[in-house]
Scaffold this motif. Structure first.
Motif, short mmCIF file in Angstrom:
data_model
loop_
_atom_site.label_atom_id
_atom_site.label_comp_id
_atom_site.label_asym_id
_atom_site.label_seq_id
_atom_site.Cartn_x
_atom_site.Cartn_y
_atom_site.Cartn_z
N ALA A 11 0.80 -1.23 0.00
CA ALA A 11 0.00 0.00 0.00
C ALA A 11 0.84 1.27 0.00
N SER A 12 1.99 1.25 0.66
CA SER A 12 2.90 2.39 0.61
C SER A 12 4.32 1.86 0.51
N VAL A 13 5.18 2.69 -0.07
CA VAL A 13 6.57 2.28 -0.28
C VAL A 13 7.50 3.39 0.20
N ASP A 14 8.75 3.03 0.43
CA ASP A 14 9.74 4.02 0.82
C ASP A 14 10.10 4.88 -0.40
N LEU A 15 10.75 5.97 -0.14
CA LEU A 15 11.07 6.94 -1.20
C LEU A 15 12.03 6.36 -2.23
N VAL A 16 12.94 5.52 -1.80
CA VAL A 16 13.91 4.93 -2.74
C VAL A 16 13.19 4.04 -3.75
N THR A 17 12.23 3.23 -3.28
CA THR A 17 11.46 2.37 -4.18
C THR A 17 10.64 3.21 -5.15
N ALA A 18 9.99 4.25 -4.64
CA ALA A 18 9.22 5.14 -5.51
C ALA A 18 10.14 5.81 -6.53
N GLY A 19 11.31 6.21 -6.10
CA GLY A 19 12.27 6.81 -7.02
C GLY A 19 12.67 5.84 -8.13
N ARG A 20 12.87 4.58 -7.76
CA ARG A 20 13.21 3.56 -8.77
C ARG A 20 12.11 3.46 -9.82
N ALA A 21 10.85 3.56 -9.38
CA ALA A 21 9.73 3.48 -10.33
C ALA A 21 9.80 4.62 -11.34
N PHE A 22 10.31 5.77 -10.92
CA PHE A 22 10.45 6.92 -11.82
C PHE A 22 11.79 6.96 -12.52
N GLY A 23 12.67 6.02 -12.18
CA GLY A 23 13.97 5.97 -12.84
C GLY A 23 14.98 6.95 -12.28
N VAL A 24 14.81 7.34 -11.01
CA VAL A 24 15.78 8.24 -10.38
C VAL A 24 16.41 7.54 -9.18
N GLY A 25 17.61 7.93 -8.87
CA GLY A 25 18.34 7.33 -7.76
C GLY A 25 17.94 7.90 -6.42
N ALA A 29 15.90 11.34 -5.54
CA ALA A 29 14.57 11.16 -4.95
C ALA A 29 14.44 11.99 -3.68
N TYR A 30 15.46 11.95 -2.81
CA TYR A 30 15.40 12.73 -1.57
C TYR A 30 15.46 14.23 -1.85
N THR A 31 16.26 14.63 -2.83
CA THR A 31 16.33 16.05 -3.18
C THR A 31 14.97 16.55 -3.68
N LEU A 32 14.33 15.78 -4.54
CA LEU A 32 13.02 16.15 -5.06
C LEU A 32 11.97 16.19 -3.94
N ALA A 33 12.02 15.21 -3.03
CA ALA A 33 11.05 15.17 -1.93
C ALA A 33 11.22 16.38 -1.01
N ARG A 34 12.46 16.70 -0.68
CA ARG A 34 12.71 17.85 0.21
C ARG A 34 12.25 19.16 -0.41
N SER A 35 12.38 19.27 -1.72
CA SER A 35 12.01 20.52 -2.39
C SER A 35 10.53 20.55 -2.79
N GLY A 36 9.81 19.45 -2.53
CA GLY A 36 8.39 19.39 -2.90
C GLY A 36 8.16 19.15 -4.37
N GLY A 46 7.86 11.02 10.53
CA GLY A 46 9.06 11.17 11.34
C GLY A 46 10.21 11.58 10.44
N LYS A 47 11.26 10.80 10.43
CA LYS A 47 12.39 11.07 9.54
C LYS A 47 12.25 10.38 8.19
N ALA A 48 11.28 9.49 8.09
CA ALA A 48 11.12 8.70 6.86
C ALA A 48 10.14 9.37 5.89
N TYR A 49 10.33 9.09 4.62
CA TYR A 49 9.41 9.51 3.58
C TYR A 49 8.70 8.27 3.07
N ARG A 50 7.40 8.37 2.85
CA ARG A 50 6.61 7.27 2.29
C ARG A 50 5.80 7.80 1.12
N VAL A 51 5.55 6.91 0.18
CA VAL A 51 4.73 7.25 -0.99
C VAL A 51 3.60 6.25 -1.05
N ILE A 52 2.38 6.73 -1.22
CA ILE A 52 1.22 5.86 -1.36
C ILE A 52 1.27 5.24 -2.76
#
Length: 86
Positions: A11-25, A29-36, A46-52
């Motif tokens: 149902a939800s995945v970590d940011l690295v897995t979501a980044g892989r789906a988009f073809g980014v490392g 992925a973390y840079t894009l998430a931090r900048s919105g 908390g400190k983790a990022y999740r993607v639905i």
């Protein structure tokens, strides 16, 4: 990632897995998430990022109905029956 791999995600995945789906490392992925600017909604837990996963699949335009369409239409079942001569 393949369509089947994407459709099998929980149902939800970590940011690295979501980044892989988009073809980014990881770093991108973390840079894009931090900048919105990540391509889909990111939840900060908390400190983790999740993607639905549903949102990830929506952005990638992947649905169970179109997952088989990538290889073209499936062959129709034949209604003809062959019989052997008696």
């Amino acid at each position: 990632m393949t369509r089947n791999e994407l459709l099998a995600l929980p149902a939800s995945v970590d940011l690295v897995t979501a980044g892989r789906a988009f073809g980014v490392g990881r770093t991108t992925a973390y840079t894009l998430a931090r900048s919105g600017e990540f391509p889909c909604a990111v939840i900060r837990a908390g400190k983790a990022y999740r993607v639905i996963t549903a949102d990830l699949l929506r952005v990638l335009q992947i649905t169970p109905e179109n997952s088989e369409a990538a290889g073209g239409p499936a062959p129709a079942a034949s209604s003809e029956r062959t019989t052997e001569p008696a």
